[in-house]
Scaffold this motif. Sequence first.
Motif, short mmCIF file in Angstrom:
data_model
loop_
_atom_site.label_atom_id
_atom_site.label_comp_id
_atom_site.label_asym_id
_atom_site.label_seq_id
_atom_site.Cartn_x
_atom_site.Cartn_y
_atom_site.Cartn_z
N GLN A 1 0.84 -1.19 0.00
CA GLN A 1 0.00 0.00 0.00
C GLN A 1 0.88 1.25 0.00
O GLN A 1 1.92 1.28 0.65
CB GLN A 1 -0.89 0.00 1.24
CG GLN A 1 -1.95 1.06 1.22
CD GLN A 1 -2.91 0.93 2.39
OE1 GLN A 1 -2.74 0.05 3.24
NE2 GLN A 1 -3.89 1.79 2.46
N VAL A 2 0.47 2.23 -0.75
CA VAL A 2 1.22 3.48 -0.86
C VAL A 2 0.46 4.57 -0.13
O VAL A 2 -0.74 4.74 -0.32
CB VAL A 2 1.41 3.86 -2.34
CG1 VAL A 2 2.12 5.21 -2.45
CG2 VAL A 2 2.20 2.79 -3.08
N HIS A 3 1.17 5.31 0.69
CA HIS A 3 0.59 6.43 1.43
C HIS A 3 1.13 7.74 0.87
O HIS A 3 2.34 7.87 0.64
CB HIS A 3 0.94 6.33 2.90
CG HIS A 3 0.46 5.07 3.55
ND1 HIS A 3 -0.83 4.88 3.97
CD2 HIS A 3 1.11 3.91 3.81
CE1 HIS A 3 -0.95 3.67 4.47
NE2 HIS A 3 0.21 3.06 4.39
N VAL A 4 0.24 8.68 0.66
CA VAL A 4 0.62 9.99 0.15
C VAL A 4 0.10 11.04 1.12
O VAL A 4 -1.10 11.08 1.42
CB VAL A 4 0.03 10.24 -1.25
CG1 VAL A 4 0.45 11.61 -1.76
CG2 VAL A 4 0.49 9.15 -2.22
N VAL A 5 1.00 11.87 1.63
CA VAL A 5 0.61 12.84 2.64
C VAL A 5 1.08 14.23 2.22
O VAL A 5 2.27 14.44 1.96
CB VAL A 5 1.21 12.49 4.01
CG1 VAL A 5 0.83 13.55 5.04
CG2 VAL A 5 0.73 11.11 4.46
N GLU A 6 0.15 15.16 2.17
CA GLU A 6 0.47 16.56 1.87
C GLU A 6 0.53 17.35 3.16
O GLU A 6 -0.13 17.01 4.15
CB GLU A 6 -0.59 17.20 0.96
CG GLU A 6 -0.85 16.47 -0.34
CD GLU A 6 -2.07 15.59 -0.29
OE1 GLU A 6 -2.64 15.31 -1.36
OE2 GLU A 6 -2.46 15.19 0.83
N SER A 7 1.28 18.44 3.13
CA SER A 7 1.35 19.34 4.28
C SER A 7 1.72 20.73 3.80
O SER A 7 2.21 20.90 2.67
CB SER A 7 2.38 18.84 5.30
OG SER A 7 3.67 18.81 4.74
N GLY A 8 1.47 21.72 4.64
CA GLY A 8 1.94 23.07 4.36
C GLY A 8 0.90 24.04 3.85
O GLY A 8 1.22 25.20 3.59
N GLY A 9 -0.33 23.62 3.70
CA GLY A 9 -1.35 24.56 3.25
C GLY A 9 -1.67 25.57 4.33
O GLY A 9 -1.14 25.52 5.44
N GLY A 10 -2.53 26.53 4.00
CA GLY A 10 -2.91 27.52 4.99
C GLY A 10 -3.55 28.73 4.35
O GLY A 10 -3.96 28.70 3.19
N LEU A 11 -3.61 29.80 5.14
CA LEU A 11 -4.22 31.05 4.70
C LEU A 11 -3.13 32.08 4.44
O LEU A 11 -2.22 32.25 5.27
CB LEU A 11 -5.17 31.55 5.79
CG LEU A 11 -5.80 32.93 5.59
CD1 LEU A 11 -6.71 32.93 4.36
CD2 LEU A 11 -6.55 33.35 6.83
N VAL A 12 -3.21 32.74 3.31
CA VAL A 12 -2.22 33.75 2.96
C VAL A 12 -2.92 34.89 2.23
O VAL A 12 -3.94 34.68 1.58
CB VAL A 12 -1.09 33.11 2.10
CG1 VAL A 12 -1.65 32.62 0.77
CG2 VAL A 12 0.05 34.07 1.89
N ALA B 1 5.60 10.47 -0.23
CA ALA B 1 5.03 9.15 -0.51
C ALA B 1 5.81 8.11 0.27
O ALA B 1 7.03 8.18 0.39
CB ALA B 1 5.09 8.83 -2.00
N SER B 2 5.10 7.14 0.81
CA SER B 2 5.75 6.07 1.56
C SER B 2 4.98 4.78 1.36
O SER B 2 3.90 4.77 0.79
CB SER B 2 5.82 6.43 3.06
OG SER B 2 4.51 6.57 3.59
N GLY B 3 5.58 3.70 1.86
CA GLY B 3 4.91 2.42 1.75
C GLY B 3 5.57 1.52 0.73
O GLY B 3 6.74 1.64 0.43
N ARG B 4 4.77 0.63 0.18
CA ARG B 4 5.26 -0.37 -0.76
C ARG B 4 5.37 0.27 -2.15
O ARG B 4 4.43 0.24 -2.95
CB ARG B 4 4.32 -1.56 -0.79
CG ARG B 4 4.85 -2.75 -1.56
CD ARG B 4 3.93 -3.97 -1.37
NE ARG B 4 4.38 -5.11 -2.14
CZ ARG B 4 3.99 -5.36 -3.40
NH1 ARG B 4 3.14 -4.55 -3.99
NH2 ARG B 4 4.45 -6.42 -4.02
#
Length: 120
Positions: A1-12, A24-27
Motif C-alpha cells: 500500500q502506498v501512502h501519500v501525505v500533503e502538508s503546508g497549506g494555509g491562509l495567505v 510518498a511512503s509504503g510499498r
Amino acid sequence: QVHVVESGGGLVQAGGSLRVSCEASGRISSINAMGWYRQAPGKQRELVAELTSDGITKYGDPVKGRFTFSRGGMKNTVYLEMNSLKPEDTAVYYCKVQTGNDYGTNDDHWGQGTQVTVSS
C-alpha cells in the motif's frame, strides 16, 4: 500500500507565498511521476504541476511563472513553491504519485489534500 501525505497549506494574503510538501511512503517499487493538482469548489480538478516519467515538468497555464515544482533529495518527496498568490488560487491541493506495478501498468495514488486559501 502506498501512502501519500500533503502538508503546508494555509491562509495567505494575495501576493504572498506558500510552500506545500508531499511525501510518498509504503510499498513503492518505482515512482513514474509525481505532481500537484487542485480543486476549487464547484470546479473540476486541474493540473498544477507534474514531473513526468521522462523528466519533464509540466505546469498548468494559470500558474506558469508563479509556481515552482521541485523534488527533494529523497525522490519520494516533492514540493510546490507558490508565489504571487491570487484569490483564484484558493483550492484544495492534492498530490498524485504514479507508481509501477507487477503487471507492467501504472497505479495512481492520491493524498487527502491540503487547503490553500488566498484572501484578497
